[in-house]
Scaffold this motif. Structure first.
Motif, short mmCIF file in Angstrom:
data_model
loop_
_atom_site.label_atom_id
_atom_site.label_comp_id
_atom_site.label_asym_id
_atom_site.label_seq_id
_atom_site.Cartn_x
_atom_site.Cartn_y
_atom_site.Cartn_z
N GLN A 178 8.82 11.29 -31.78
CA GLN A 178 8.20 10.72 -30.59
C GLN A 178 6.69 10.61 -30.72
N ALA A 179 6.13 11.22 -31.76
CA ALA A 179 4.69 11.09 -32.01
C ALA A 179 4.36 9.87 -32.86
N ILE A 180 5.38 9.19 -33.36
CA ILE A 180 5.14 8.00 -34.20
C ILE A 180 4.81 6.81 -33.30
N PRO A 181 3.69 6.14 -33.51
CA PRO A 181 3.33 4.98 -32.67
C PRO A 181 4.38 3.87 -32.77
N ALA A 182 4.74 3.30 -31.64
CA ALA A 182 5.76 2.25 -31.62
C ALA A 182 5.30 0.99 -32.34
N ASP A 183 3.98 0.75 -32.39
CA ASP A 183 3.49 -0.48 -33.02
C ASP A 183 3.75 -0.49 -34.52
N LEU A 184 3.92 0.69 -35.12
CA LEU A 184 4.26 0.71 -36.55
C LEU A 184 5.65 0.12 -36.79
N TYR A 185 6.59 0.46 -35.91
CA TYR A 185 7.92 -0.13 -36.03
C TYR A 185 7.91 -1.63 -35.73
N GLU A 186 7.07 -2.02 -34.77
CA GLU A 186 6.96 -3.45 -34.46
C GLU A 186 6.40 -4.21 -35.66
N ALA A 187 5.43 -3.60 -36.34
CA ALA A 187 4.87 -4.25 -37.53
C ALA A 187 5.94 -4.34 -38.63
N GLY A 188 6.76 -3.30 -38.75
CA GLY A 188 7.83 -3.33 -39.73
C GLY A 188 8.84 -4.41 -39.43
N ASP A 189 9.16 -4.60 -38.14
CA ASP A 189 10.10 -5.66 -37.75
C ASP A 189 9.54 -7.04 -38.07
N ILE A 190 8.24 -7.19 -37.83
CA ILE A 190 7.61 -8.48 -38.13
C ILE A 190 7.67 -8.77 -39.63
N ASP A 191 7.51 -7.74 -40.43
CA ASP A 191 7.56 -7.91 -41.89
C ASP A 191 8.98 -8.02 -42.42
N GLY A 192 9.97 -7.90 -41.53
CA GLY A 192 11.36 -8.02 -41.94
C GLY A 192 11.93 -6.78 -42.60
N ALA A 193 11.41 -5.61 -42.25
CA ALA A 193 11.89 -4.36 -42.85
C ALA A 193 13.30 -4.04 -42.36
N SER A 194 14.13 -3.57 -43.27
CA SER A 194 15.48 -3.15 -42.90
C SER A 194 15.43 -1.76 -42.27
N ARG A 195 16.57 -1.30 -41.75
CA ARG A 195 16.61 0.03 -41.13
C ARG A 195 16.23 1.11 -42.15
N TRP A 196 16.74 0.97 -43.37
CA TRP A 196 16.42 1.96 -44.39
C TRP A 196 14.93 1.94 -44.73
N GLN A 197 14.35 0.76 -44.81
CA GLN A 197 12.91 0.65 -45.10
C GLN A 197 12.08 1.22 -43.96
N ARG A 198 12.53 1.01 -42.72
CA ARG A 198 11.82 1.60 -41.58
C ARG A 198 11.84 3.12 -41.66
#
Length: 290
Positions: A178-198
């Protein structure tokens, strides 16, 4: 600016408590490990390092050390893998996920005595619910004497210990997640990261502090395990689940070899300290690299 003397004065109560309840007992334990004290007789003799020489050649000590290491490795690996997976699953704000967090934490707030008795009943080969359940689903051939068979007793106790403490590990991992910023996951989604890469490139590196805490707690707790084994098997059958703590108890209180038992305690303390320091250095290095 406060004077150094005032600061030391505020530290004095904590220092006195630490000295009285930690340092003095530790020094006393080391002294008694160098004697032949039986725990009852006020008269005993200083024998130097004879107790330590004895335990080096004591096969029961080596068996107990092996059992302790096996127990610690199994608990640390499987508890952390399971708790991390469950923490990821219950990370969210829905009511079912909040309920599951509480549900998983309940065993950790129960006493080891109660848990040991409950699971001893479940494992009972005659009227235990585990064997009865296997019979009811047509898997009666899988029924075992879970605590009475040396092949299964260690794994049964390990499973019970994992069941008890997984909830606490989940809470610690959840704090990291819960301390991980949500925008990091949003950036990963934009870059097309898979669940494993996230997970491998965002989640796992950023929960390094939580991983460090959980590994250390698991290692230290399982290396000094006593209560759950004592309640369920008392170290048996034979020496199949006998840990260093159980052996220490038997030597000191069953055979009145308090000096020898204390020497085992000192050795156990040194082993746990060295392993903890080694693990901490490795895990801290991983935190920096992450």
């Amino acid at each position: 600016m406060q004077k150094p003397g005032i600061q030391l004065l505020f530290m004095l109560p904590a220092f006195l408590i630490f000295t009285l309840f930690i340092m003095i007992p530790m020094a006393g334990s080391f002294y008694f490990s160098l004697t032949d004290w039986d725990g009852l007789n006020p008269h005993f003799h200083f024998i130097g390092i004879q107790n330590y020489e004895k335990l080096i050649h004591d096969s029961e000590v080596w068996i107990a050390l092996k059992n302790t290491i096996v127990f610690a490795l199994l608990v640390t690996v499987f508890q952390n893998v399971l708790s991390l997976l469950l923490a990821i699953l219950v990370d969210g704000s829905s009511w079912i996920k909040r309920f599951l967090r509480v549900f998983y934490l309940v065993p950790a707030i129960l006493s080891a005595l109660a848990i040991g008795f409950i699971w001893s009943y479940l494992y009972n080969p005659v009227f235990g619910l585990i064997n009865a359940g296997l019979e009811n689903i047509g898997l009666g051939s899988w029924a075992q004497d879970w605590l009475g068979d040396p092949k299964w007793s260690m794994y049964s106790v390990v499973f019970t210990n994992i069941w008890q403490w997984t909830g606490l590990s989940i809470v610690i991992y959840l704090a990291g997640l819960q301390a991980i910023p949500a925008d990091l996951y949003e950036a990963g989604d934009i870059d097309g990261a898979s669940r494993w890469q996230r997970f491998s490139r965002i989640t796992f590196p950023l929960i390094a502090p939580a991983f460090t805490v959980n590994i250390l707690i698991s290692i230290i707790g399982s290396m000094k395990v006593f209560d759950i084994i004592f309640v369920m098997t008392k170290g048996g059958p034979g020496t199949a689940t006998e840990s260093l703590s159980i052996l220490l108890y038997k030597k000191a209180f069953n055979f009145n070899e308090m000096g020898y038992g204390t020497s085992i305690a000192i050795v156990m303390f040194v082993i746990i300290l060295l392993i903890s320091v080694f693990q901490l250095r490795i895990l801290r290095r991983r935190e920096i690299e992450a």
